[in-house]
Design a protein around this motif. Structure first.
Motif, short mmCIF file in Angstrom:
data_model
loop_
_atom_site.label_atom_id
_atom_site.label_comp_id
_atom_site.label_asym_id
_atom_site.label_seq_id
_atom_site.Cartn_x
_atom_site.Cartn_y
_atom_site.Cartn_z
N ASP A 134 0.75 -1.19 -0.04
CA ASP A 134 0.14 0.10 -0.02
C ASP A 134 0.84 1.45 0.01
N ARG A 154 -7.23 -4.58 -4.62
CA ARG A 154 -6.64 -3.66 -3.84
C ARG A 154 -6.42 -2.11 -4.44
N ARG A 204 -6.61 -4.29 6.10
CA ARG A 204 -6.42 -3.06 6.04
C ARG A 204 -5.12 -2.67 6.83
N GLN A 241 -4.07 2.99 4.07
CA GLN A 241 -5.31 2.88 3.45
C GLN A 241 -6.10 4.02 3.98
N THR A 242 -5.93 4.35 5.04
CA THR A 242 -6.81 5.53 5.75
C THR A 242 -6.45 6.98 5.38
#
Length: 958
Positions: A628, A668, A768, A772-773
């Motif tokens: 990510d 994703r 997660r 990703q936030t």
């Protein structure tokens, strides 16, 4: 800081202090501060040869008088320098420093543009166009023209503020944005068009002088030959002014500007002076509501009576907006002056056009006889029905017979009639034509000189030679003088005028297309300081310019495109060896995934640098945070390859497992390639992955650093991954998180038997990660300790371009001394401003000499204890044991790195930090313990990153 550098110098044989007078027996290298006048190069505490970030490492020239600096390569940082390989110290060439003639934005851009925009069209054709099209349609024509020129000006401003713009103006910007294929043909045509425009304005001046001579019965030969004689003398005088230098040319432009302003003031004053009987007979009655209403609507007449014909006649008055750009090499601040000066010039000239159009149409009737006998005061018994009857004059007869000699529709010198003094209007016409001719005569050789120096076309390099302190293209002046003189001797404006209009429209269209193309490629190097533009308005202006070329004169448009295509074909066939970092090249990168072979003939450029990452993830779903994070700054802009090195053939993934991992990446929303590779060792597998040929080659090796145990440290880099990466000129990025990156324990299904995050029914419940936030208003701390080319800055900048990170602020930490803290901060602020990066704060670290905590040193020693090698264990043969076990740490290795580690342990680093470059003799286990000490006990994610000492950021256009 100074004491630390001194300690490092003492550890390196043959190195002495810069201020020491004691000669050494070995290599003498100044490791601390290089002083060139007031310019000092400070060194990072990672390595006494590793300099801190500095402006000169990114500069391409030495115009400021400073000696050009080059940062050390990775080989120099990792290997002690050999005495024979040391470069000689820079020497002064002894030449006196000359002061160049540079212009500010007022004189160099605004006034120059206004002089070229104001021309004979304003004096001799604008009132006539108003009579034909009416006030409403004339305003439409003006606003349409201004729309094109304003959008073009914003496009020019964007390009000119996206790096340093040198001499060459329009050609330079188009060629550096779209490439030589389109830039070179347009540069050649635009230089030719400027030469023709010089001849046109000179002929216009000559015709006005001829008319004055005829009015005073002083004609020399005949109409045509008088124009040739006067035009030849005029262009020779203009050539002498240009030979005198840019300073004299600027002084002449100031005189012309003053004359133009006086003539305009004279006109507006004349509109409020009550008209005499003679002026009333010529159609001027002062401001009258009935005249204004009558002239609102169009009244097209004659063969030129159409809207687009009026538009075509007016549009050349807007072709002077690039005058400041054409001499950008002679401006003090092209990036700041071109947007401000060009847009203000458009504003003031547009305002003057609007005011002249409405005032002349509110005070002058369309038709007038000029005869005093048509006054109703003398013939009160005559019946009439025209507008003149309401004003006390009978112009019905000349209107019906089309014999009126005066009025807006019949007399081109109407401004001279309205003004307070006709002589000042004549002087204004002289100033407008001569200033435009002089401006085009200066611009054409400057553009042609830049084209000659690029060696795109053969046999023209002779004209590119510059002379004097300002590099004046004297040969180019002579060439353009000959071209202008040839067309002056022809004397037929109607033959060449359509081509000139099309050349300028074609240039405007390509400038706007350049801005549009550079924007949609989303290159990290496209960071213009001027942001008040839109790529879609630029595209609109480009399309509109090309359409108008055919609406104005279709045959001239065909000729223009035919010439461009021929020149384009030549450049495409010859394929010149130039690399300008164009948006054309950036567009190729966006198509690389589908048309990778298209990039084989295009070299990389720093403007289009994108970190292409080879990420050692193993199975990507095992380390989602690493995937990510890298995917955040590579998505849609650069290449990412997730590599899984399998060191046991029995553990090889079946094809369906590989497919599922690719699906996992897609679901994703991570744009990445995935590849699994079987090798005998981690080092061998990573080395083979780094051999991928272009255009899919990576330049940044990314992997993770676990905080669980020293065993992971040994397993990852004991085989020398970092060494192989640096040997292959790769950058390295190491991500470390407090809780680790491996989520294998969170997966409830066997990795090889089924996909861990995708169930049988197709639904996915992926693990997660923190990346990703939305990050909110957090700070990203960048410790730019060593200058690696800018990669340490570029990656955090790319993060902030994402929606999840756009509210995050960047803070830069640099090294410095307490005494020079303010200067260090100011210098860094200047460098970051040139990079056009928005940095929240700059912090200078001055306490690097602070001793480390005892517990930190104790933990460091415990981490390397399993890899220690003592002479007692080796039986005295340390070298043999080091050869068999190169990861072992000897007492000599530990002593060599001890001063550096002491300093590192005293500084708390976080977020993004410059990765130190290890010496080739440094054991991998010692290096990893060193890195672990850097990032120990930090709760937020830490990125240790190091570029390959090549620039990845620039503030240049080229």
């Amino acid at each position: 800081m100074a004491r630390y550098v001194a300690r490092i110098r003492n550890l390196i044989p043959g190195v002495r202090h810069a201020d020491s007078n004691i000669p050494s027996q070995g290599v003498t290298v100044d490791m601390g501060v290089l002083d060139y006048g007031k310019d000092k190069i400070k060194m990072s505490f990672y390595n006494p040869l590793d300099p801190v970030p500095k402006y000169d490492f990114y500069a391409k020239d030495t115009w400021s008088g400073r000696i050009k600096s080059t940062r050390p390569s990775l080989d120099v940082l990792r290997k002690p320098p050999d005495p024979d390989d040391l470069p000689p110290p820079p020497e002064d060439d002894g030449r006196p420093k000359v002061k160049l003639v540079r212009f500010g934005w007022v004189l160099g851009v605004m006034i120059r543009c206004m002089l070229n925009i104001w021309g004979v069209i304003m004096y001799l054709r604008l009132p006539w166009i108003t009579s034909q099209a009416g006030i409403i349609l004339t305003y439409v024509i003006i606003f349409m023209s201004v729309t094109i020129t304003t959008i073009t000006a914003t496009s020019v401003s964007a390009i000119s503020t996206n790096g340093k713009v040198y001499s060459g103006g329009t050609y330079f910007m188009i060629s550096r944005s779209l490439g030589p294929e389109l830039g070179a043909p347009i540069g050649l045509l635009f230089a030719f068009a400027n030469a023709l425009a010089c001849s046109l304005n000179t002929v216009g001046f000559a015709e006005t002088v001829r008319d004055v001579l005829k009015d005073n019965s002083a004609q020399m030969v005949d109409d045509v030959n008088d124009v040739r004689i006067i035009g030849t003398i005029t262009v020779i005088i203009l050539l002498c002014i240009t030979f005198a230098g840019m300073a004299w040319e600027a002084k002449a432009q100031i005189l012309f500007f003053i004359a133009l302003l006086l003539s305009l003031v004279n006109y507006f004053v004349g509109t409020v002076i009550p008209p005499s009987t003679e002026k009333q007979a010529m159609g001027f009655f002062g401001y009258r509501a009935e005249i204004f209403v009558e002239n609102l609507l169009p009244s097209f007449r004659g063969k030129d009576g159409s809207f687009f014909r009026m538009f075509a006649i007016f549009f050349p008055s807007a072709t002077g907006i690039l005058s400041g750009v054409n001499i950008c090499g002679d401006l003090k601040d092209p990036s700041g002056g071109i947007p401000k000066g060009t847009l203000l010039a458009i504003f003031w000239t547009t305002l003057s056009y609007l005011l002249i159009s409405v005032t002349v149409a509110s005070s002058v009737v369309r038709d007038a006889s000029g005869s005093l006998n048509d006054s109703l005061a003398l013939n009160s018994s005559i019946h009439c029905s025209g507008l003149g009857c309401k004003l006390g004059w009978n112009f019905d007869q000349c209107e019906q017979n089309n014999t009126c000699s005066f009025g807006l529709a019949n007399h081109f010198q109407i401004l001279a009639i309205v003004s307070g003094s006709a002589h000042l209007i004549t002087i204004g016409i002289f100033a407008a034509t001569l200033s435009s001719a002089l401006g085009f005569l200066v611009s054409a050789p400057k553009i042609f000189q830049c084209l000659c120096k690029d060696n795109i076309y053969p046999y023209i390099g002779f004209f590119g030679k510059g002379y004097g302190k300002n590099n004046e293209p004297l040969r180019g002046y002579m060439l353009m003088f000959i071209i202008a003189l040839a067309f002056i001797l022809i004397g037929d404006l109607n033959t060449i005028a359509p081509l000139i209009s099309n050349f300028f429209l074609c240039s405007y269209g390509l400038i706007n297309f350049s801005t549009f193309h550079a924007s949609i490629t989303k290159s990290p190097g496209w960071r213009p300081q001027y942001r008040y533009f839109s790529p879609w308005t630029s595209l609109f202006a480009a399309v509109l310019s090309f359409v108008l070329m055919f609406l104005f004169t279709w045959w001239a448009a065909l000729i223009t495109f035919g010439i461009v295509l021929c020149l384009l074909g030549y450049v495409t066939y010859k394929k010149p060896q130039v690399n300008w970092g164009t948006s054309y090249q950036a567009g190729f990168y966006n198509m690389a995934l589908s048309f990778s072979m298209s990039l084989t003939g295009v070299e990389d450029h720093v403007k289009n640098f994108r970190p292409q990452c080879l990420v050692l993830t193993g199975p990507p779903n095992v380390r989602p945070a690493l995937v990510d994070f890298v995917g955040t700054f590579t998505k849609n802009i650069s290449l990412m390859i997730c590599g899984n090195i399998i060191m046991d053939e029995k553990s090889s993934f079946p094809q369906h497992s590989t497919d599922m991992l690719v699906d996992w990446l897609n679901q994703r929303k991570v744009r990445s390639f995935y590849t699994s590779f079987t090798a005998d060792s981690l080092k061998e597998g990573a080395h083979d992955l780094m051999q991928v040929p272009p255009p899919l080659a990576s330049d940044l090796l990314a992997f993770f650093l676990s905080s669980c145990s020293s065993h992971t440290i040994f397993a990852l880099l004991v085989n020398g991954l970092s060494s192989d990466a640096f040997d292959s000129s790769y950058g390295i990025a190491i991500l470390k998180m407090m809780d680790g990156l491996d989520v294998t324990s969170d997966l409830h299904t066997p990795l090889l038997s089924a996909h861990p995050d995708i169930s049988d029914d197709g639904s996915d419940e992926q693990v997660r990660s923190v990346f990703q936030t939305k990050q909110g208003r957090k700070s990203v701390d960048i410790y730019w300790i060593s200058d690696d080319g800018g990669l340490t800055l570029l990656v955090p900048y790319l993060l902030t371009r994402r929606n999840r990170w756009k509210k995050s602020k960047l803070r830069v930490f640099i090294l410095g001394d307490q005494e020079t803290m303010k200067e260090d901060r100011k210098d860094m602020k200047m460098l970051l401003k040139r990079f056009r990066l928005e940095i929240e704060d700059i912090v200078v670290i001055t306490d690097v000499d602070k001793p480390p905590l005892v517990k930190n040193l104790q933990r460091y020693e415990e981490s390397i204890a399993p890899f220690r090698l003592s002479e007692e264990q080796a039986g005295g043969d340390v070298q043999e044991l080091k050869r068999l076990s190169p990861w072992k740490v000897s007492d000599k290795d530990l002593e060599a790195i001890k001063p550096k580690v002491c300093v590192f342990a005293s500084v708390l680093l976080s977020d993004c930090n410059s990765l130190p470059v290890p010496d080739v003799t440094c054991p991998s286990s010692l290096y990893m313990s060193w890195l672990d000490a850097l990032s120990y006990s930090i709760h937020c994610p830490v990125l240790l990153i190091r570029g390959n000492q090549e620039n990845v950021m620039t503030f240049y256009c080229q």
